[in-house]
Design a protein around this motif. Structure first.
Motif, PDB file in Angstrom:
ATOM      1  N   LEU A 178      84.739  18.641  29.544  1.00 31.15           N
ATOM      2  CA  LEU A 178      84.555  18.730  30.982  1.00 31.15           C
ATOM      3  C   LEU A 178      84.611  17.334  31.589  1.00 31.15           C
ATOM      4  O   LEU A 178      84.241  16.353  30.936  1.00 31.15           O
ATOM      5  CB  LEU A 178      83.199  19.365  31.302  1.00 31.15           C
ATOM      6  N   ARG A 179      85.037  17.259  32.844  1.00 32.96           N
ATOM      7  CA  ARG A 179      85.064  15.975  33.544  1.00 32.96           C
ATOM      8  C   ARG A 179      84.502  16.183  34.938  1.00 32.96           C
ATOM      9  O   ARG A 179      84.817  17.169  35.607  1.00 32.96           O
ATOM     10  CB  ARG A 179      86.492  15.449  33.634  1.00 32.96           C
ATOM     11  N   GLY A 180      83.650  15.258  35.383  1.00 34.23           N
ATOM     12  CA  GLY A 180      83.096  15.301  36.731  1.00 34.23           C
ATOM     13  C   GLY A 180      83.400  14.009  37.459  1.00 34.23           C
ATOM     14  O   GLY A 180      83.289  12.925  36.881  1.00 34.23           O
ATOM     15  N   GLU A 181      83.803  14.125  38.718  1.00 31.63           N
ATOM     16  CA  GLU A 181      84.108  12.966  39.570  1.00 31.63           C
ATOM     17  C   GLU A 181      83.231  13.043  40.809  1.00 31.63           C
ATOM     18  O   GLU A 181      83.204  14.082  41.485  1.00 31.63           O
ATOM     19  CB  GLU A 181      85.578  12.976  40.004  1.00 31.63           C
ATOM     20  N   LEU A 182      82.546  11.962  41.118  1.00 27.98           N
ATOM     21  CA  LEU A 182      81.717  11.871  42.310  1.00 27.98           C
ATOM     22  C   LEU A 182      82.397  10.913  43.274  1.00 27.98           C
ATOM     23  O   LEU A 182      82.533   9.720  42.965  1.00 27.98           O
ATOM     24  CB  LEU A 182      80.320  11.377  41.932  1.00 27.98           C
ATOM     25  N   THR A 183      82.858  11.427  44.415  1.00 28.17           N
ATOM     26  CA  THR A 183      83.606  10.628  45.386  1.00 28.17           C
ATOM     27  C   THR A 183      83.070  10.871  46.791  1.00 28.17           C
ATOM     28  O   THR A 183      82.363  11.849  47.037  1.00 28.17           O
ATOM     29  CB  THR A 183      85.108  10.994  45.369  1.00 28.17           C
ATOM     30  N   TYR A 216      81.423   3.095  39.556  1.00 27.68           N
ATOM     31  CA  TYR A 216      82.426   2.267  40.225  1.00 27.68           C
ATOM     32  C   TYR A 216      81.898   1.569  41.465  1.00 27.68           C
ATOM     33  O   TYR A 216      82.132   0.382  41.655  1.00 27.68           O
ATOM     34  CB  TYR A 216      83.634   3.132  40.619  1.00 27.68           C
ATOM     35  N   ASN A 217      81.242   2.307  42.343  1.00 21.10           N
ATOM     36  CA  ASN A 217      80.785   1.770  43.620  1.00 21.10           C
ATOM     37  C   ASN A 217      79.433   2.362  43.972  1.00 21.10           C
ATOM     38  O   ASN A 217      79.085   3.460  43.530  1.00 21.10           O
ATOM     39  CB  ASN A 217      81.777   2.135  44.747  1.00 21.10           C
ATOM     40  N   ALA A 218      78.682   1.631  44.803  1.00 23.51           N
ATOM     41  CA  ALA A 218      77.404   2.140  45.295  1.00 23.51           C
ATOM     42  C   ALA A 218      77.655   3.330  46.210  1.00 23.51           C
ATOM     43  O   ALA A 218      78.642   3.378  46.938  1.00 23.51           O
ATOM     44  CB  ALA A 218      76.665   1.039  46.051  1.00 23.51           C
ATOM     45  N   CYS A 219      76.731   4.285  46.162  1.00 22.57           N
ATOM     46  CA  CYS A 219      76.799   5.490  46.993  1.00 22.57           C
ATOM     47  C   CYS A 219      75.526   5.523  47.837  1.00 22.57           C
ATOM     48  O   CYS A 219      74.468   5.920  47.355  1.00 22.57           O
ATOM     49  CB  CYS A 219      76.909   6.717  46.092  1.00 22.57           C
ATOM     50  N   PRO A 220      75.608   5.083  49.100  1.00 22.97           N
ATOM     51  CA  PRO A 220      74.400   4.944  49.923  1.00 22.97           C
ATOM     52  C   PRO A 220      73.759   6.274  50.328  1.00 22.97           C
ATOM     53  O   PRO A 220      74.433   7.305  50.418  1.00 22.97           O
ATOM     54  CB  PRO A 220      74.902   4.210  51.179  1.00 22.97           C
ATOM     55  N   LYS A 270      77.823  12.009  52.268  1.00 20.97           N
ATOM     56  CA  LYS A 270      78.253  13.338  51.817  1.00 20.97           C
ATOM     57  C   LYS A 270      79.286  13.089  50.724  1.00 20.97           C
ATOM     58  O   LYS A 270      80.313  12.463  50.963  1.00 20.97           O
ATOM     59  CB  LYS A 270      78.876  14.163  52.931  1.00 20.97           C
ATOM     60  N   ALA A 271      78.962  13.539  49.532  1.00 20.45           N
ATOM     61  CA  ALA A 271      79.825  13.296  48.373  1.00 20.45           C
ATOM     62  C   ALA A 271      80.461  14.591  47.900  1.00 20.45           C
ATOM     63  O   ALA A 271      79.942  15.690  48.127  1.00 20.45           O
ATOM     64  CB  ALA A 271      79.023  12.657  47.245  1.00 20.45           C
ATOM     65  N   LYS A 272      81.593  14.428  47.245  1.00 21.03           N
ATOM     66  CA  LYS A 272      82.319  15.536  46.630  1.00 21.03           C
ATOM     67  C   LYS A 272      82.153  15.408  45.121  1.00 21.03           C
ATOM     68  O   LYS A 272      82.382  14.345  44.552  1.00 21.03           O
ATOM     69  CB  LYS A 272      83.803  15.452  46.999  1.00 21.03           C
ATOM     70  N   LEU A 273      81.737  16.492  44.491  1.00 16.13           N
ATOM     71  CA  LEU A 273      81.641  16.568  43.038  1.00 16.13           C
ATOM     72  C   LEU A 273      82.759  17.480  42.566  1.00 16.13           C
ATOM     73  O   LEU A 273      82.710  18.690  42.767  1.00 16.13           O
ATOM     74  CB  LEU A 273      80.288  17.136  42.617  1.00 16.13           C
ATOM     75  N   THR A 274      83.788  16.894  41.966  1.00 11.25           N
ATOM     76  CA  THR A 274      84.927  17.665  41.476  1.00 11.25           C
ATOM     77  C   THR A 274      84.797  17.804  39.969  1.00 11.25           C
ATOM     78  O   THR A 274      84.668  16.807  39.258  1.00 11.25           O
ATOM     79  CB  THR A 274      86.257  16.975  41.831  1.00 11.25           C
ATOM     80  N   VAL A 275      84.818  19.021  39.503  1.00 15.34           N
ATOM     81  CA  VAL A 275      84.707  19.310  38.070  1.00 15.34           C
ATOM     82  C   VAL A 275      86.044  19.829  37.569  1.00 15.34           C
ATOM     83  O   VAL A 275      86.658  20.677  38.206  1.00 15.34           O
ATOM     84  CB  VAL A 275      83.616  20.369  37.803  1.00 15.34           C
ATOM     85  N   THR A 276      86.470  19.310  36.425  1.00 15.40           N
ATOM     86  CA  THR A 276      87.632  19.862  35.742  1.00 15.40           C
ATOM     87  C   THR A 276      87.196  20.287  34.343  1.00 15.40           C
ATOM     88  O   THR A 276      86.690  19.477  33.572  1.00 15.40           O
ATOM     89  CB  THR A 276      88.776  18.830  35.626  1.00 15.40           C
ATOM     90  N   THR A 305      86.553   9.824  52.459  1.00 15.08           N
ATOM     91  CA  THR A 305      87.512   8.768  52.106  1.00 15.08           C
ATOM     92  C   THR A 305      88.072   8.889  50.695  1.00 15.08           C
ATOM     93  O   THR A 305      89.096   8.288  50.386  1.00 15.08           O
ATOM     94  CB  THR A 305      86.860   7.386  52.243  1.00 15.08           C
ATOM     95  N   GLY A 306      87.370   9.598  49.825  1.00 13.99           N
ATOM     96  CA  GLY A 306      87.800   9.698  48.432  1.00 13.99           C
ATOM     97  C   GLY A 306      87.368   8.512  47.573  1.00 13.99           C
ATOM     98  O   GLY A 306      87.688   8.458  46.389  1.00 13.99           O
ATOM     99  N   LYS A 307      86.636   7.565  48.157  1.00 11.03           N
ATOM    100  CA  LYS A 307      86.159   6.405  47.384  1.00 11.03           C
ATOM    101  C   LYS A 307      85.357   6.904  46.190  1.00 11.03           C
ATOM    102  O   LYS A 307      84.475   7.749  46.313  1.00 11.03           O
ATOM    103  CB  LYS A 307      85.281   5.529  48.284  1.00 11.03           C
TER     104      LYS A 307
END
Length: 172
Positions: A143-148, A118-122, A126-132, A152-154
């Protein structure tokens, strides 16, 4: 869904041990830090764990370092995919028991890993990796992984991961 709790010592040790066991891209596998998780579901009468209709979640933190980045100074897509592959697998392993998603095929084998960016991650983020863990059955896990962004949650990237497992103990 129940409130998330900090990874307890045993779960954190297991997750970190799982992450650090893979020699490929070891700096990526050592980067995620377990933060919080939903309470472990109890072992059911078949010896496995049943996740609820909202799934079972874990959260890891990771700081993006230069060796994870492309020439533009942003998290490389391959590094993002490796991080999501790794943390979804580690989280899936936490649900295993001796007779359900356990050794010697701890966490199973990947069938598919589909990524969206979705967006660049410079670098330095500090990122959050949320796994469901959306579903875990006798032979398949979804499984699902979200990198935000941690603050900010971006959204930077997300991935869906399908794994398979067979009880190989009788084959050894």
């Amino acid at each position: 869904m129940p409130d998330m709790v900090p990874f307890d010592g045993e779960a954190a040790e297991m997750a970190v041990g799982f992450l650090q066991r893979t020699p490929f891209a070891s700096s990526l596998h050592h980067a995620p830090k377990p933060e919080v998780m939903d309470p472990l579901p109890p072992i059911n009468k078949r010896g496995g764990r049943t996740v609820g209709p909202d799934g079972w979640r874990t959260v890891y933190s990771v700081v993006v370092t230069e060796d994870m980045c492309n020439p533009l100074g942003n998290l490389h897509g391959g590094a993002a995919a490796t991080l999501i592959d790794t943390v979804t697998s580690a989280s899936n392993a936490l649900l295993g028991t001796e007779s359900f998603w356990g050794p010697p095929m701890l966490s199973g084998v990947t069938l598919t890993l589909d990524m969206l960016y979705y967006n660049a991650c410079p670098v330095g983020t500090k990122a959050k990796l949320t796994v469901t863990v959306e579903h875990i059955g006798g032979s398949l896990a979804n499984l699902r992984g979200e990198l935000t962004d941690w603050e900010t949650g971006k959204r930077f990237a997300s991935g869906t991961h399908v794994k398979t497992w067979r009880d190989l103990r009788s084959k050894l």
